[in-house]
Scaffold this active site. Sequence first.
Site, PDB file in Angstrom:
ATOM      1  N   ASP A 149      -0.404   0.035   6.544  1.00  0.00           N
ATOM      2  CA  ASP A 149       0.101  -0.926   5.555  1.00  0.00           C
ATOM      3  C   ASP A 149       0.364  -2.279   6.219  1.00  0.00           C
ATOM      4  O   ASP A 149       1.156  -2.366   7.166  1.00  0.00           O
ATOM      5  CB  ASP A 149       1.398  -0.365   4.951  1.00  0.00           C
ATOM      6  CG  ASP A 149       1.953  -1.249   3.852  1.00  0.00           C
ATOM      7  OD1 ASP A 149       1.170  -1.648   2.987  1.00  0.00           O
ATOM      8  OD2 ASP A 149       3.160  -1.545   3.876  1.00  0.00           O
ATOM      9  N   THR A 172      -1.365  -6.390   0.614  1.00  0.00           N
ATOM     10  CA  THR A 172      -0.676  -7.188   1.642  1.00  0.00           C
ATOM     11  C   THR A 172      -1.626  -7.591   2.768  1.00  0.00           C
ATOM     12  O   THR A 172      -1.536  -8.694   3.293  1.00  0.00           O
ATOM     13  CB  THR A 172       0.496  -6.385   2.237  1.00  0.00           C
ATOM     14  OG1 THR A 172       0.039  -5.093   2.593  1.00  0.00           O
ATOM     15  CG2 THR A 172       1.623  -6.253   1.250  1.00  0.00           C
ATOM     16  N   THR A 173      -2.554  -6.697   3.132  1.00  0.00           N
ATOM     17  CA  THR A 173      -3.484  -7.002   4.227  1.00  0.00           C
ATOM     18  C   THR A 173      -4.445  -8.105   3.806  1.00  0.00           C
ATOM     19  O   THR A 173      -4.660  -9.076   4.540  1.00  0.00           O
ATOM     20  CB  THR A 173      -4.279  -5.736   4.621  1.00  0.00           C
ATOM     21  OG1 THR A 173      -3.357  -4.673   4.829  1.00  0.00           O
ATOM     22  CG2 THR A 173      -5.083  -5.968   5.875  1.00  0.00           C
ATOM     23  N   ASP A 210       2.915   2.101  -2.661  1.00  0.00           N
ATOM     24  CA  ASP A 210       1.878   1.140  -3.080  1.00  0.00           C
ATOM     25  C   ASP A 210       1.205   1.595  -4.367  1.00  0.00           C
ATOM     26  O   ASP A 210       0.977   0.792  -5.281  1.00  0.00           O
ATOM     27  CB  ASP A 210       0.819   0.983  -1.971  1.00  0.00           C
ATOM     28  CG  ASP A 210       1.327   0.140  -0.815  1.00  0.00           C
ATOM     29  OD1 ASP A 210       2.516  -0.234  -0.842  1.00  0.00           O
ATOM     30  OD2 ASP A 210       0.549  -0.147   0.113  1.00  0.00           O
TER      31      ASP A 210
END
Length: 593
Positions: free
Chosen positions: A80, A113-114, A445
């Site tokens: 994550d 998020t990445t 997530d």
Amino acid sequence: PHKKKKNSFRYKKVKSTMSAPNPSSTGLFINGQRETGQDVRIGNVTAALAVANIVKSSLGPVGLDKMLVDDIGDVLITNDGATILKSLEVEHPAARVLVDLANLQDQEVGDGTTSVVIIAAELLRRGNDLVKNRIHPTTIISGYRAALKAAVAYIKREMVVNIAELGEEHLVNAAKTSMSSKILGKEEDFFAKLAVNAVKSVKMTATAADVAGYEAMGGTAADAMAKSGKERYKYPLSAIHILKAHGKSSLESHLIDGGFAINAMRAAQGMPTFVEGQDGQPVKIAMLDINLQRHRMGMGVQIIVKDPAEIENIKKREMDITKERIRKIIDAGARVVLTTKGVDDLCLKYFVEAGIICARRCNREDLKRLAKASGGRVVTTMADMEGNEAFDADCLGSCDSVREVRIGDGEMLYVYGCKGHGASTIVLRGANEYMLDEMDRALHDSLCVVKRMLESNTLVPGGGAAEAALSVYLEDYAHTIQTREQLVIQEYADALLVIPKTLSVNAAKDASELVAKLRSMHAKGQHSEDSNDDDLKFMGLDLVNGTIRNNLLAGVVEPAISKIKSLRFATEAAITILRIDDRITLYDTKGLA
């Protein structure tokens, strides 16, 4: 010769004085280091790229995990992006902006998020190259803003698929897409259904403020539903409690629908292991934040006793104070008592005699959730307005039954049939702590994605489809701009391709060829007059087989809000860092700050 030497000496002396002017004569003295212009920009971009490169290889369904070891040797294995960046101690101020950006995406959307960090770093790199080519940062900033506006408008107009009543399959597909890159990827069918059922179980009617919030987020479906006057719902994830228990396989994880599990056990063996409602009456639960130990005098209180016999009376009264408290709780109708603090063995006797389940040292957050779920309140004091002690029966929560269940190495209390606002508990099973933590993050997530899908009712195709479509569209859009922003918008269009390129590289496929095929498909779809080519805008990458496919039909989808917000956040972060052209690092009294 002597004269000549003297002149040269004087000349040198004058030169050295000119190169180091006296700070007091200029009227400006900064007690620190100052960097300006291109040096700062290069430093900021290098730091941002270093952060992005850390998370780059973890993007996509075939991304790799990172192992982080802290100073005391604790290990964290995760995929994550937000968790990786949060665990790093980033000192560079520009790189810290990207860490905050990942945290913001995690709070607002929960997923992506990445990718948001990778896009922001790529925009920065290209922006810096434009500055080197003599294009002013102000022009780059306005160009990025124009490109963002056009990109968001295009997504809402062309890419978004509105589903007024979302089918179960779309929700499951979105959850699967979210967890495909995580540890749960192999069992995605099982966990996707678990996530969807968990979010649906906490359905609540949305208030006017919630509806206004959905519309502010944007989304054509939100507008359509607001106009049609349909009732809107919200799905508070705080009502979903995730418990981790060692042992068994991950497929033995389960959802307690409408129930609650709390990581606590009976305080004494003489207590019943199962309590259920009688004669149609529910089981009442008392949730306390009070010490049920023998009452002790406060610090600093002095009692002068003249008769030694009175000492025994004082001790007896200390016991009686707690006994009276327990009697009031029992008289209010409580059959289960949970407290965050301790319970004396002496006090446990009264609960055992009354046939009540009592658990001590419970987690305060868990009790707050249970109070919400069961329609009760956490009691912090029994004092009333008159200064007397009383226990209000309205503070009791209600449920159908409470049972102590053995899970793994310990026991848990399961509360079934909560009568409050709806709550669910997911009990995760797994081999070890690292696996359970990563499962928890992956499930969080997926829960966020399902919640966003249910609240906004819109989705876009994943697997690089949206980025490739935007890249082709923005290149065409750039040609309509007659100012120097045209160059900036073209760079923005190219920067978006970093997502499909990174996905291909991580999957060990030929990125150049796959991205070229993908762009040609989208260009054909956008420029063709044939209505049969409309579906080409949903074409994305199939990373397992290394081909191009229709990702909407393949079920690789994500919420539209996730894509729109990640573009907005990434662009704003890039603009924030590109604005900086001066950095002053002040010394503190001990040296550099």
